[in-house]
Design a protein around this motif. Structure first.
Motif, PDB file in Angstrom:
ATOM      1  N   ASP A   2       0.645  -1.418  -0.075  1.00 51.37           N
ATOM      2  CA  ASP A   2      -0.036  -0.059  -0.077  1.00 51.37           C
ATOM      3  C   ASP A   2       0.871   1.210  -0.041  1.00 51.37           C
ATOM      4  O   ASP A   2       1.826   1.207   0.684  1.00 51.37           O
ATOM      5  CB  ASP A   2      -0.913  -0.050   1.241  1.00 51.37           C
ATOM      6  N   LYS A   3       0.410   2.351  -0.742  1.00 58.69           N
ATOM      7  CA  LYS A   3       1.145   3.526  -1.139  1.00 58.69           C
ATOM      8  C   LYS A   3       1.512   4.183   0.149  1.00 58.69           C
ATOM      9  O   LYS A   3       2.710   4.708   0.587  1.00 58.69           O
ATOM     10  CB  LYS A   3       0.723   4.190  -2.108  1.00 58.69           C
ATOM     11  N   GLY A   4       0.518   4.334   1.158  1.00 66.32           N
ATOM     12  CA  GLY A   4       0.407   5.089   2.451  1.00 66.32           C
ATOM     13  C   GLY A   4       1.415   4.285   3.446  1.00 66.32           C
ATOM     14  O   GLY A   4       2.059   4.854   4.265  1.00 66.32           O
ATOM     15  N   ILE A   5       1.363   2.783   3.340  1.00 66.40           N
ATOM     16  CA  ILE A   5       2.248   2.051   4.033  1.00 66.40           C
ATOM     17  C   ILE A   5       3.558   2.508   3.804  1.00 66.40           C
ATOM     18  O   ILE A   5       4.554   2.376   4.544  1.00 66.40           O
ATOM     19  CB  ILE A   5       1.988   0.629   4.194  1.00 66.40           C
ATOM     20  N   LEU A   6       3.861   2.482   2.531  1.00 66.89           N
ATOM     21  CA  LEU A   6       5.143   2.480   1.939  1.00 66.89           C
ATOM     22  C   LEU A   6       5.818   4.085   2.294  1.00 66.89           C
ATOM     23  O   LEU A   6       7.055   4.157   2.677  1.00 66.89           O
ATOM     24  CB  LEU A   6       5.424   2.445   0.630  1.00 66.89           C
ATOM     25  N   MET A   7       5.140   4.980   1.961  1.00 66.89           N
ATOM     26  CA  MET A   7       5.191   6.159   2.783  1.00 66.89           C
ATOM     27  C   MET A   7       5.974   6.316   4.126  1.00 66.89           C
ATOM     28  O   MET A   7       6.854   7.074   4.582  1.00 66.89           O
ATOM     29  CB  MET A   7       4.202   7.457   2.364  1.00 66.89           C
ATOM     30  N   ALA A   8       5.037   5.694   5.120  1.00 66.30           N
ATOM     31  CA  ALA A   8       5.107   5.679   6.540  1.00 66.30           C
ATOM     32  C   ALA A   8       6.317   4.995   6.725  1.00 66.30           C
ATOM     33  O   ALA A   8       7.316   5.588   7.638  1.00 66.30           O
ATOM     34  CB  ALA A   8       4.120   4.958   7.029  1.00 66.30           C
ATOM     35  N   ILE A   9       7.067   3.835   6.063  1.00 70.89           N
ATOM     36  CA  ILE A   9       8.145   3.222   6.253  1.00 70.89           C
ATOM     37  C   ILE A   9       9.325   4.087   5.945  1.00 70.89           C
ATOM     38  O   ILE A   9      10.253   4.415   6.669  1.00 70.89           O
ATOM     39  CB  ILE A   9       7.942   1.982   5.361  1.00 70.89           C
ATOM     40  N   ASN A  10       9.064   4.625   4.615  1.00 73.71           N
ATOM     41  CA  ASN A  10      10.133   5.561   4.374  1.00 73.71           C
ATOM     42  C   ASN A  10      10.364   6.981   5.042  1.00 73.71           C
ATOM     43  O   ASN A  10      11.630   7.126   5.646  1.00 73.71           O
ATOM     44  CB  ASN A  10       9.736   6.216   2.795  1.00 73.71           C
ATOM     45  N   GLU A  11       9.315   7.371   5.794  1.00 70.74           N
ATOM     46  CA  GLU A  11       9.317   8.425   6.774  1.00 70.74           C
ATOM     47  C   GLU A  11      10.116   8.046   8.316  1.00 70.74           C
ATOM     48  O   GLU A  11      10.970   8.684   8.630  1.00 70.74           O
ATOM     49  CB  GLU A  11       8.178   9.036   7.002  1.00 70.74           C
ATOM     50  N   GLN A  12       9.844   6.798   8.571  1.00 68.86           N
ATOM     51  CA  GLN A  12      10.369   6.243   9.505  1.00 68.86           C
ATOM     52  C   GLN A  12      11.896   6.152   9.337  1.00 68.86           C
ATOM     53  O   GLN A  12      12.744   6.352  10.086  1.00 68.86           O
ATOM     54  CB  GLN A  12       9.933   4.917   9.953  1.00 68.86           C
ATOM     55  N   GLU A  13      12.346   5.565   8.139  1.00 72.28           N
ATOM     56  CA  GLU A  13      13.631   5.423   7.894  1.00 72.28           C
ATOM     57  C   GLU A  13      14.571   6.912   7.902  1.00 72.28           C
ATOM     58  O   GLU A  13      15.451   6.989   8.239  1.00 72.28           O
ATOM     59  CB  GLU A  13      14.059   4.827   6.407  1.00 72.28           C
ATOM     60  N   ILE A  14      13.850   7.873   7.292  1.00 71.80           N
ATOM     61  CA  ILE A  14      14.326   9.243   7.217  1.00 71.80           C
ATOM     62  C   ILE A  14      14.590   9.771   8.756  1.00 71.80           C
ATOM     63  O   ILE A  14      15.758  10.320   9.084  1.00 71.80           O
ATOM     64  CB  ILE A  14      13.369  10.093   6.466  1.00 71.80           C
ATOM     65  N   MET A  15      13.658   9.437   9.555  1.00 70.36           N
ATOM     66  CA  MET A  15      13.802   9.793  11.175  1.00 70.36           C
ATOM     67  C   MET A  15      14.987   9.317  11.556  1.00 70.36           C
ATOM     68  O   MET A  15      15.665   9.858  12.269  1.00 70.36           O
ATOM     69  CB  MET A  15      12.646   9.395  11.682  1.00 70.36           C
ATOM     70  N   LEU A  16      15.087   7.879  11.285  1.00 70.46           N
ATOM     71  CA  LEU A  16      16.347   6.837  11.975  1.00 70.46           C
ATOM     72  C   LEU A  16      17.648   7.469  11.289  1.00 70.46           C
ATOM     73  O   LEU A  16      18.739   7.698  12.218  1.00 70.46           O
ATOM     74  CB  LEU A  16      15.939   5.628  11.215  1.00 70.46           C
ATOM     75  N   VAL A  17      17.551   8.080  10.159  1.00 73.25           N
ATOM     76  CA  VAL A  17      18.743   8.589   9.378  1.00 73.25           C
ATOM     77  C   VAL A  17      19.101   9.795   9.993  1.00 73.25           C
ATOM     78  O   VAL A  17      20.458  10.100  10.674  1.00 73.25           O
ATOM     79  CB  VAL A  17      18.850   8.655   8.175  1.00 73.25           C
ATOM     80  N   ARG A  18      18.169  10.580  10.401  1.00 71.22           N
ATOM     81  CA  ARG A  18      18.540  11.734  10.916  1.00 71.22           C
ATOM     82  C   ARG A  18      19.007  11.837  12.429  1.00 71.22           C
ATOM     83  O   ARG A  18      19.888  12.473  12.827  1.00 71.22           O
ATOM     84  CB  ARG A  18      17.220  12.662  10.963  1.00 71.22           C
ATOM     85  N   ALA A  19      18.353  10.750  13.053  1.00 72.42           N
ATOM     86  CA  ALA A  19      18.651  10.492  14.436  1.00 72.42           C
ATOM     87  C   ALA A  19      20.280  10.139  14.475  1.00 72.42           C
ATOM     88  O   ALA A  19      21.127  10.314  15.298  1.00 72.42           O
ATOM     89  CB  ALA A  19      18.001   9.365  14.913  1.00 72.42           C
ATOM     90  N   VAL A  20      20.746   9.065  13.667  1.00 72.33           N
ATOM     91  CA  VAL A  20      22.260   8.802  13.396  1.00 72.33           C
ATOM     92  C   VAL A  20      22.996  10.083  13.122  1.00 72.33           C
ATOM     93  O   VAL A  20      23.811   9.893  13.362  1.00 72.33           O
ATOM     94  CB  VAL A  20      22.242   7.731  12.480  1.00 72.33           C
ATOM     95  N   GLN A  21      22.489  10.924  12.144  1.00 73.58           N
ATOM     96  CA  GLN A  21      23.384  12.151  11.935  1.00 73.58           C
ATOM     97  C   GLN A  21      23.677  12.739  13.236  1.00 73.58           C
ATOM     98  O   GLN A  21      24.447  13.503  13.256  1.00 73.58           O
ATOM     99  CB  GLN A  21      22.662  13.009  10.956  1.00 73.58           C
ATOM    100  N   ASN A  22      22.883  12.775  14.191  1.00 75.08           N
ATOM    101  CA  ASN A  22      22.875  13.236  15.280  1.00 75.08           C
ATOM    102  C   ASN A  22      23.479  12.530  16.346  1.00 75.08           C
ATOM    103  O   ASN A  22      23.552  12.834  17.592  1.00 75.08           O
ATOM    104  CB  ASN A  22      21.714  13.837  16.114  1.00 75.08           C
ATOM    105  N   LYS A  23      24.333  11.333  15.847  1.00 76.06           N
ATOM    106  CA  LYS A  23      25.181  10.430  16.824  1.00 76.06           C
ATOM    107  C   LYS A  23      24.356   9.603  17.862  1.00 76.06           C
ATOM    108  O   LYS A  23      24.834   9.273  18.782  1.00 76.06           O
ATOM    109  CB  LYS A  23      26.255  11.096  17.196  1.00 76.06           C
ATOM    110  N   ASP A  24      23.234   9.324  17.432  1.00 75.68           N
ATOM    111  CA  ASP A  24      22.433   8.564  18.297  1.00 75.68           C
ATOM    112  C   ASP A  24      22.747   7.102  17.855  1.00 75.68           C
ATOM    113  O   ASP A  24      22.742   6.381  17.037  1.00 75.68           O
ATOM    114  CB  ASP A  24      20.929   8.611  18.231  1.00 75.68           C
ATOM    115  N   GLN A  25      23.397   6.488  19.168  1.00 75.52           N
ATOM    116  CA  GLN A  25      23.907   5.048  18.943  1.00 75.52           C
ATOM    117  C   GLN A  25      22.780   3.999  18.735  1.00 75.52           C
ATOM    118  O   GLN A  25      22.933   3.177  18.009  1.00 75.52           O
ATOM    119  CB  GLN A  25      24.571   4.845  20.155  1.00 75.52           C
ATOM    120  N   LYS A  26      21.778   4.104  19.502  1.00 75.85           N
ATOM    121  CA  LYS A  26      20.500   3.088  19.139  1.00 75.85           C
ATOM    122  C   LYS A  26      20.098   3.325  18.063  1.00 75.85           C
ATOM    123  O   LYS A  26      19.754   1.854  17.302  1.00 75.85           O
ATOM    124  CB  LYS A  26      19.432   3.491  20.309  1.00 75.85           C
TER     125      LYS A  26
END
Length: 215
Positions: A2-26
């Motif tokens: 589903d397109k909505g699910i895919l967009m949600a997954i992509n948004e989750q990954e973007i948030m994860l990447v941004r957290a790593v850019q801020n050196k979040d180890q978890k």
């Protein structure tokens, strides 16, 4: 999906990447868990060596941790990390074989359209002996063809994304896929003639799921 699910997954990954850019180890550990199989597959497709693939996996994620702050578009992480893995694989092989670069392969003239996907019988993925035969055929492809097959089938990347990762034209990606499929088909047909067993006569599925066969 589903397109909505895919967009949600992509948004989750973007948030994860941004957290790593801020050196979040978890978050880094979560990103590693999400991507390590994919990166290992790329490395192994190139080196055909478990130890080398494991080294490249570690080097790749070490570079991710060190350099992810330079990634301007978090949504591009997928292609970015795989490009790192490809480059590290090239570096390793070129150090061991300085006179032979995996980029030295001369592709035939790029094809404008890909033929329909090579279809292989489900039995190849389900029966270990046939899976091993297919795996051996893939191992014998050229380095860039194995990489391209991995990126296209296992990682489900587009022609455009693969071209970005491998620093080549889309036409070259299509050419490599065409040649790889042709080589696989030719070898299987040759084995059919030798064994008298026809595999294409039974229900078939696409070349992948690659995870069952290649990783």
């Amino acid at each position: 999906m589903d397109k909505g699910i895919l967009m949600a997954i992509n948004e989750q990954e973007i948030m994860l990447v941004r957290a790593v850019q801020n050196k979040d180890q978890k978050s880094f550990e979560e990103l590693y868990t999400k991507y390590y199989k994919k990166i290992y597959a790329i490395a192994f497709a190139t080196t055909k060596n478990v130890s080398d693939a494991e080294d490249i996996l570690q080097i790749t994620f070490s570079k991710v941790w060190q350099s992810i702050s330079s990634l301007e578009d978090p949504s591009a992480f997928n292609t970015w990390v795989q490009k790192i893995a490809i480059n590290e694989s090239k570096t390793l092989l070129n150090k061991r074989k300085p006179s032979v670069s995996i980029d030295d392969e001369e592709d035939e003239s790029p094809v404008t359209e890909l033929e329909s996907d090579l279809m292989l019988p489900e039995v190849y993925a389900e029966k270990e002996d046939l899976s091993a035969r297919l795996r051996q055929i893939i191992y014998e492809l050229s380095d860039v063809q194995r990489q391209t097959i991995t990126l296209y089938y296992f990682d489900n990347l587009t022609i455009s994304e693969i071209a970005q990762i491998m620093d080549c034209t889309e036409g070259t990606v299509k050419s490599r896929l065409y040649l790889a499929r042709k080589a696989i088909r030719t070898e299987i047909e040759d084995q059919e003639r030798k064994t008298g067993t026809t595999f294409f006569g039974i229900p078939a599925i696409p070349l992948l799921p690659f995870a069952k066969i290649f990783v």
